[in-house]
Design an enzyme around this catalytic site. Structure first.
Site, short mmCIF file in Angstrom:
data_model
loop_
_atom_site.label_atom_id
_atom_site.label_comp_id
_atom_site.label_asym_id
_atom_site.label_seq_id
_atom_site.Cartn_x
_atom_site.Cartn_y
_atom_site.Cartn_z
N HIS A 109 4.52 -85.67 20.63
CA HIS A 109 5.13 -85.89 21.78
C HIS A 109 4.16 -85.41 23.08
O HIS A 109 3.96 -84.38 23.01
CB HIS A 109 6.19 -84.90 22.01
CG HIS A 109 7.05 -84.88 20.89
ND1 HIS A 109 8.09 -85.80 20.47
CD2 HIS A 109 7.44 -84.23 19.64
CE1 HIS A 109 8.83 -85.78 19.52
NE2 HIS A 109 8.40 -84.51 18.90
N TYR A 110 3.76 -86.41 23.94
CA TYR A 110 3.14 -86.18 25.13
C TYR A 110 1.74 -85.41 24.91
O TYR A 110 1.53 -84.60 25.76
CB TYR A 110 4.06 -85.18 25.95
CG TYR A 110 5.53 -85.98 26.21
CD1 TYR A 110 5.58 -87.10 26.90
CD2 TYR A 110 6.56 -85.44 25.65
CE1 TYR A 110 6.78 -87.84 26.82
CE2 TYR A 110 7.77 -85.86 25.64
CZ TYR A 110 7.78 -87.13 26.39
OH TYR A 110 9.17 -87.68 26.47
#
Length: 224
Positions: A122-123
């Protein structure tokens, strides 16, 4: 952490990456960073076409890997067996991603080796870094790979510094390292196996194996 514990064979399990030959002549794992591109190009040519697709120049993707339509993959790159590359992932090149990994939403990779079972879901930004077997970076955690003054990166150990001569060097993670959400691994970070980094941490030196990093002045030993 002392220098001896940061040696390649002490930090990484080379049975869990096809990049093992790249590390054979290294004393410390960051010495492999400059050779990632060439290693991928040479290794890719020898991959079995019955097992790997070759969808674009210098890109090899295992037939069991799942790549979502909006992911971008630039060569040279190898994506291993059972790996998942999710929506809007941005692989800029010189990325060797092992078996059963997760490269997640809006994650960016550049000049990296992810050992088998690594998750950057995630990110995350992972640049000029090596992530050991089963290591995991929490949402929004990143590797910072260039110092603000653009000088070569040093690695800070208990028994002295090592001058790497590299202007781009993110982080070296051992096996089963857990990096908390929103953390920054500053240039030259080395984290030993089975260690945890608290969320929102800023790490900028070498951390022993089996540790819990809370802040620079508070690192606890893990008790299993």
């Amino acid at each position: 952490m002392n220098k001896e514990n940061a040696r390649t064979t002490a930090l990484l399990d080379l049975e869990h990456t096809i990049a093992a030959p790249l590390f054979e002549k290294t004393r410390y794992p960051w010495e492999a960073l400059s050779g990632i591109k060439g290693f991928i190009l040479e290794t890719g040519k020898g991959l079995d076409p019955d097992e790997y697709d070759h969808p674009s120049e210098d890109v090899w993707i295992h037939k069991t890997a799942k790549v979502f339509p909006s992911a971008y993959i630039a060569g040279p790159c190898i994506i291993g067996e059972g790996t998942e590359v999710r929506h809007c992932a941005f692989i800029r090149g010189s990325a060797l991603v092992g078996k059963n990994c997760v490269v997640g939403n809006s994650t960016e990779l550049k000049n990296v080796i992810l050992f088998d079972n690594v998750q950057v879901p995630h990110y995350n930004y992972v640049g000029d870094s090596i992530l050991g077997y089963k290591s995991h970076m929490g949402a929004g955690s990143i590797t910072s790979n260039v110092k603000s003054d653009k000088t070569p990166v040093k690695v800070h150990f208990e028994d002295g510094d090592i001058e790497t001569g590299l202007k781009k060097f993110g982080a070296m993670l051992g096996n089963c390292v857990e990096v908390g959400c929103g953390s920054v691994l500053n240039p030259g970070t080395v984290i030993g196996s089975n260690s945890n980094v608290y969320p929102l941490s800023s790490v900028r030196h070498a951390v022993d194996s089996d540790s819990i990093y809370k802040n620079r002045g508070e690192i606890a030993e893990k008790h299993n």
